[in-house]
Design a protein around this motif. Structure first.
Motif, PDB file in Angstrom:
ATOM      1  N   GLY A 161       4.168  89.235 -53.537  1.00  0.00           N
ATOM      2  CA  GLY A 161       3.328  90.356 -54.038  1.00  0.00           C
ATOM      3  C   GLY A 161       3.411  91.337 -53.362  1.00  0.00           C
ATOM      4  O   GLY A 161       3.346  92.925 -53.662  1.00  0.00           O
ATOM      5  N   TYR A 182       3.527  95.373 -64.595  1.00  0.00           N
ATOM      6  CA  TYR A 182       3.375  93.935 -64.786  1.00  0.00           C
ATOM      7  C   TYR A 182       2.346  93.293 -63.777  1.00  0.00           C
ATOM      8  O   TYR A 182       1.519  92.493 -64.142  1.00  0.00           O
ATOM      9  CB  TYR A 182       4.911  93.090 -64.294  1.00  0.00           C
ATOM     10  CG  TYR A 182       5.785  93.253 -65.415  1.00  0.00           C
ATOM     11  CD1 TYR A 182       6.747  94.190 -65.619  1.00  0.00           C
ATOM     12  CD2 TYR A 182       6.130  91.820 -65.907  1.00  0.00           C
ATOM     13  CE1 TYR A 182       7.625  94.431 -66.462  1.00  0.00           C
ATOM     14  CE2 TYR A 182       7.250  91.740 -66.818  1.00  0.00           C
ATOM     15  CZ  TYR A 182       8.235  92.995 -67.111  1.00  0.00           C
ATOM     16  OH  TYR A 182       9.097  92.876 -68.368  1.00  0.00           O
ATOM     17  N   ILE A 183       2.192  94.101 -62.569  1.00  0.00           N
ATOM     18  CA  ILE A 183       1.105  93.389 -61.730  1.00  0.00           C
ATOM     19  C   ILE A 183      -0.187  93.888 -62.660  1.00  0.00           C
ATOM     20  O   ILE A 183      -1.065  92.812 -62.748  1.00  0.00           O
ATOM     21  CB  ILE A 183       1.137  94.141 -60.370  1.00  0.00           C
ATOM     22  CG1 ILE A 183       2.372  93.775 -59.588  1.00  0.00           C
ATOM     23  CG2 ILE A 183      -0.177  94.050 -59.599  1.00  0.00           C
ATOM     24  CD1 ILE A 183       2.526  94.233 -58.131  1.00  0.00           C
ATOM     25  N   ILE A 188       4.463  88.098 -64.888  1.00  0.00           N
ATOM     26  CA  ILE A 188       5.472  88.136 -63.747  1.00  0.00           C
ATOM     27  C   ILE A 188       6.711  88.969 -63.788  1.00  0.00           C
ATOM     28  O   ILE A 188       7.343  89.041 -65.041  1.00  0.00           O
ATOM     29  CB  ILE A 188       6.223  86.674 -63.909  1.00  0.00           C
ATOM     30  CG1 ILE A 188       4.889  85.656 -63.579  1.00  0.00           C
ATOM     31  CG2 ILE A 188       7.319  86.524 -62.870  1.00  0.00           C
ATOM     32  CD1 ILE A 188       5.249  84.365 -64.008  1.00  0.00           C
ATOM     33  N   ASP A 261      -5.085  94.864 -59.504  1.00  0.00           N
ATOM     34  CA  ASP A 261      -5.167  93.610 -60.171  1.00  0.00           C
ATOM     35  C   ASP A 261      -6.493  92.760 -59.878  1.00  0.00           C
ATOM     36  O   ASP A 261      -6.693  91.746 -60.576  1.00  0.00           O
ATOM     37  CB  ASP A 261      -4.018  92.755 -60.489  1.00  0.00           C
ATOM     38  CG  ASP A 261      -3.511  92.253 -59.041  1.00  0.00           C
ATOM     39  OD1 ASP A 261      -4.238  92.833 -58.062  1.00  0.00           O
ATOM     40  OD2 ASP A 261      -2.581  91.576 -58.826  1.00  0.00           O
TER      41      ASP A 261
HETATM   42  N1  UDP Z   1       4.260  89.105 -58.907  1.00  0.00           N
HETATM   43  C1  UDP Z   1       5.172  88.650 -59.605  1.00  0.00           C
HETATM   44  N2  UDP Z   1       6.289  87.881 -59.119  1.00  0.00           N
HETATM   45  C2  UDP Z   1       6.138  87.075 -58.123  1.00  0.00           C
HETATM   46  C3  UDP Z   1       4.996  87.345 -57.152  1.00  0.00           C
HETATM   47  C4  UDP Z   1       4.158  88.230 -57.646  1.00  0.00           C
HETATM   48  O1  UDP Z   1       5.467  89.382 -60.630  1.00  0.00           O
HETATM   49  O2  UDP Z   1       6.982  86.381 -57.600  1.00  0.00           O
HETATM   50  C5  UDP Z   1       2.993  89.847 -59.373  1.00  0.00           C
HETATM   51  C6  UDP Z   1       2.266  89.413 -60.156  1.00  0.00           C
HETATM   52  O3  UDP Z   1       2.096  90.351 -61.197  1.00  0.00           O
HETATM   53  C7  UDP Z   1       0.911  88.970 -59.562  1.00  0.00           C
HETATM   54  C8  UDP Z   1       1.049  90.102 -58.591  1.00  0.00           C
HETATM   55  O4  UDP Z   1       2.123  90.328 -58.258  1.00  0.00           O
HETATM   56  O5  UDP Z   1      -0.298  89.013 -60.578  1.00  0.00           O
HETATM   57  C9  UDP Z   1       0.133  89.699 -57.424  1.00  0.00           C
HETATM   58  O6  UDP Z   1       0.707  88.665 -56.557  1.00  0.00           O
HETATM   59  P1  UDP Z   1       0.031  88.085 -55.249  1.00  0.00           P
HETATM   60  O7  UDP Z   1       1.008  87.075 -54.625  1.00  0.00           O
HETATM   61  O8  UDP Z   1      -0.140  89.192 -54.229  1.00  0.00           O
HETATM   62  O9  UDP Z   1      -1.457  87.621 -55.516  1.00  0.00           O
HETATM   63  P2  UDP Z   1      -2.434  86.608 -55.078  1.00  0.00           P
HETATM   64  O10 UDP Z   1      -1.884  85.386 -55.863  1.00  0.00           O
HETATM   65  O11 UDP Z   1      -2.116  86.594 -53.571  1.00  0.00           O
HETATM   66  O12 UDP Z   1      -3.595  87.074 -55.543  1.00  0.00           O
END
Ligand code: UDP
Ligand code: MG
Length: 334
Positions: A161, A182-183, A188, A261
């Motif tokens: 992320g 996407y975020i 994903i 998000d």
């Molecule tokens: N994300 C993604 N692919 C990944 C990891 C993250 O598309 O392999 C995107 C996805 O939209 C996700 C956002 O990044 O909701 C935030 O990820 P992060 O890991 O920071 O969130 P956490 O789980 O730590 O709250």
């Protein structure tokens, strides 16, 4: 003379009346030609009473069965035509445009990883690295515990992320808008982008043998693509946490995180993606016996202590010293 003029006027008037009367009776006559005659006493049907079950309307034949002036069969046939038109033309078209969009996104993603040449990538010893995936719902404590594992075990922490957010902010990035979308939508990002970023980040740390990959893979396609193009993970740390606690934490984090998000709409979508796409990845790794499950309930220290014990055990199992040989962090926070 005057009298005959008056007579003519009377005659003309009566001729007009006849014409008017004919105009009125014409449709009635016409309808009688094509349907059985309505009884004299029946009220004249109008567009609001037609089709209702009044005796006169029923006996009036075909016209009285119409719905808003259309025969029920015609309505049924049109609806059937419309339905099959949607199924045969509109739906395939929409599916085709979706596929085109996906292919466009994938094409864009192919360029990713350009900071290393194909030869450099092929020569990098990914297989010799100890890769541990850190998984769990959003807000389950992946980042917090990863940061402590970095200092105790010498991992390089790569948060997918965080890498995506950094790429999104890079002014020259061609994926900025795509990643932001996407975020925000809790979706994903096409896996080629994320895998490209992770591979680059691993190659940025050739000195390290240990990598914690946090928040990745988020679906089975990503998991397989990473295994096929980078390497297999040796272990998976899974932070198990009920949704109610996750929600509370994320809303609290949202007050200061500035993340696009960490708001209720995006959080709900992220939960949906987690349940539908990410949880099956954990289940698949569990079947391979690779998952260490850590309950996220309890104090932060208690959760980490549990994590640390499991990590010590893991390194013993694979015949490595738990003490760090190198340390660095490419991730920042959960
Ligand atoms: N994300 C993604 N692919 C990944 C990891 C993250 O598309 O392999 C995107 C996805 O939209 C996700 C956002 O990044 O909701 C935030 O990820 P992060 O890991 O920071 O969130 P956490 O789980 O730590 O709250
Ligand atoms: Mg995180």
């Amino acid at each position: 003379m005057l009298a005959s003029f008056r007579n003519t006027k009377v005659m003309l008037r009566s001729a007009q009346q006849v014409r008017a009367a004919t105009a009125l009776t014409k449709p009635i006559l016409a309808s009688r030609l094509y349907s059985s005659p309505a009884p004299q006493s029946s009220p004249k049907p109008n567009q609001f009473t037609m089709g209702q079950s009044s005796g006169g309307g029923k006996k009036g034949g075909g016209r009285s069965n119409l719905i808003f002036g259309f025969h029920p069969f015609a309505i049924f046939a049109s609806l059937t035509l419309l339905g099959s038109g949607y199924l045969m033309i509109v739906k395939p078209f929409l599916q085709w445009t979706d596929k085109q969009k996906e292919e466009r996104d994938d094409k864009k993603a192919e360029v990713e990883g350009a900071s290393y040449t194909a030869e450099q990538i092929a020569a990098f010893p990914f297989d010799k690295k100890t890769v541990v995936f850190v998984l769990g719902g959003p807000g389950s404590g992946k980042g917090t515990n990863s940061a402590r594992l970095v200092s105790d075990f010498g991992f390089v922490h790569l948060s997918a992320g965080d890498l995506l957010r950094e790429e999104q902010k890079r002014p020259v990035s061609q994926y900025g808008e795509l990643i932001a979308h996407y975020i925000r939508e809790g979706l994903i990002v096409p896996h080629e982008i994320t895998i490209g970023l992770l591979r680059n980040a691993m190659m940025d740390h050739p000195e390290s043998d240990r990598f914690l990959i946090d928040g990745f893979p988020r679906n089975l396609v990503q998991a397989k693509a990473f295994e096929d193009t980078v390497c297999k993970a040796k272990k998976v740390l899974y932070f198990e946490c009920p949704e109610s606690i996750l929600l509370e934490r994320l809303l609290d984090r949202g007050k200061t995180s500035g993340r696009s998000d960490d708001n209720i709409e995006s959080i709900k979508k992220r939960f949906r993606t987690y349940v539908n796409d990410s949880k099956p990845v954990i289940d698949a790794f569990a079947e391979q016996g690779k998952v260490i499950t850590i309950s996220c309930q309890g104090t932060m220290d208690a959760v980490y202590k549990n994590t640390e014990e499991h990590m010590n055990k893991f390194f013993k199992e694979i015949g490595q010293e738990p003490t760090p040989s190198a340390s660095a962090s490419a991730g920042k926070k959960d």
